[in-house]
Design an enzyme around this catalytic site. Structure first.
Site, PDB file in Angstrom:
ATOM      1  N   HIS A 164      -9.842  -7.039   0.773  1.00 56.41           N
ATOM      2  CA  HIS A 164      -9.457  -7.555   2.085  1.00 56.41           C
ATOM      3  C   HIS A 164      -8.126  -6.966   2.505  1.00 56.41           C
ATOM      4  CE1 HIS A 164      -9.349 -10.307   5.469  1.00 56.41           C
ATOM      5  NE2 HIS A 164      -8.081 -10.544   5.185  1.00 56.41           N
ATOM      6  N   SER A 165      -8.068  -6.411   3.725  1.00 61.71           N
ATOM      7  CA  SER A 165      -6.858  -5.826   4.297  1.00 61.71           C
ATOM      8  C   SER A 165      -6.338  -4.729   3.361  1.00 61.71           C
ATOM      9  CB  SER A 165      -5.824  -6.938   4.548  1.00 61.71           C
ATOM     10  OG  SER A 165      -4.821  -6.510   5.435  1.00 61.71           O
ATOM     11  N   MET A 166      -5.112  -4.800   2.861  1.00 62.60           N
ATOM     12  CA  MET A 166      -4.651  -3.787   1.915  1.00 62.60           C
ATOM     13  C   MET A 166      -5.628  -3.632   0.760  1.00 62.60           C
ATOM     14  SD  MET A 166      -1.309  -3.664  -0.636  1.00 62.60           S
ATOM     15  CE  MET A 166      -2.132  -4.620  -1.931  1.00 62.60           C
TER      16      MET A 166
END
Length: 255
Positions: free
Chosen positions: A95-97
């Site tokens: 998720h995200s990074m």
């Protein structure tokens, strides 16, 4: 199927060991995130799936360690541990990074002959399309404000200076890693990619999500949910159902 032993891992946590599961879902948290964010997933996914969650340095039980502020180095270390720890076929979720970390780990696994069955890239533009965010060198106040606005860190943490003092180095290291990240060239994944994002996410638009197609020679699909950058908090059941539907049934005799 015989129950498997659980190897010790510095990098990955198994909150609900399932030694008889036939496939593992390996999760990589967002910038500033920790393994415990995914604790509930270990029980919520079907019994045929065992969940491993990456624990980056400088948080929770790894708090005394120095943060790793280079995303390629982070992926090197995580992949080395995962190749030793994962004892079944696996899918990767980030998720995200964490989506960028998962992507880089998938490339390293592929080079080692252990290509994941699928990559789930959540709330992240395709590698190379995310502009530098600049948060790695932002003031503490700016960094905390961003964390509150995105909703990825509990208010109980951001409202207590003594906790923030302990956690900010790891958060800052993560953002520096994202700021400096540039993908390599010349190598594409060979596994399918599922891109997951919130329709109100200010950081991910449909075109940049769809650009993940350039990161793999296999199929790519985009799945949109109600919500923003942290849509997975309020849409956890829908997200886990989408993941479970796409985790292949695995014939253990192929191992």
């Amino acid at each position: 199927m015989h129950a498997r032993s659980v190897a010790h891992s510095t990098w990955f946590r198994r909150y609900t060991p399932r030694p008889d599961a036939d496939i593992q879902a390996v999760c990589f948290p967002h910038a500033g995130g920790a393994a415990s964010y995914y604790r509930d997933w270990a029980r919520a996914l079907p019994a045929r799936i065992e969940v491993l969650v990456a624990q980056y340095p400088a948080r929770e039980d790894r708090l005394p360690e120095d943060p790793v502020d280079d995303l390629h180095r982070l992926a090197d270390l995580a992949a080395e541990d995962l190749l030793r720890t994962a004892d079944r076929p696996c899918v990767l979720f980030g998720h995200s990074m964490g989506a960028l970390v998962a992507y880089e780990v998938a490339l390293r696994m592929q080079r080692a002959g252990r290509t994941p069955a699928r990559l789930f890239a959540s709330a992240q533009n395709a590698p190379g399309r995310r502009p530098p965010g600049g948060l790695g060198d932002a003031s503490d106040d700016t960094l905390v404000r961003e964390l509150r606005e995105m909703g990825g860190t509990a208010d109980a943490i951001t409202e207590h200076p003594e906790l923030l003092e302990l956690l900010l180095p790891g958060m800052r290291g993560d953002y520096r890693a994202v700021d400096a990240y540039r993908p390599g060239t010349g190598t594409a994944l060979t596994c399918p990619v599922t891109v997951l994002y919130g329709e109100a996410d200010p950081y991910v638009d449909p075109a940049d999500a769809a650009a993940w197609a350039g990161a793999t020679t296999a199929d790519t699909e985009c799945v949109r949910f109600d919500g923003g950058h942290f849509y997975l908090r309020d849409r956890q059941d829908d997200l886990l159902a989408a993941i479970a539907d796409r985790v292949p049934l695995w014939d253990a005799t192929r191992m």
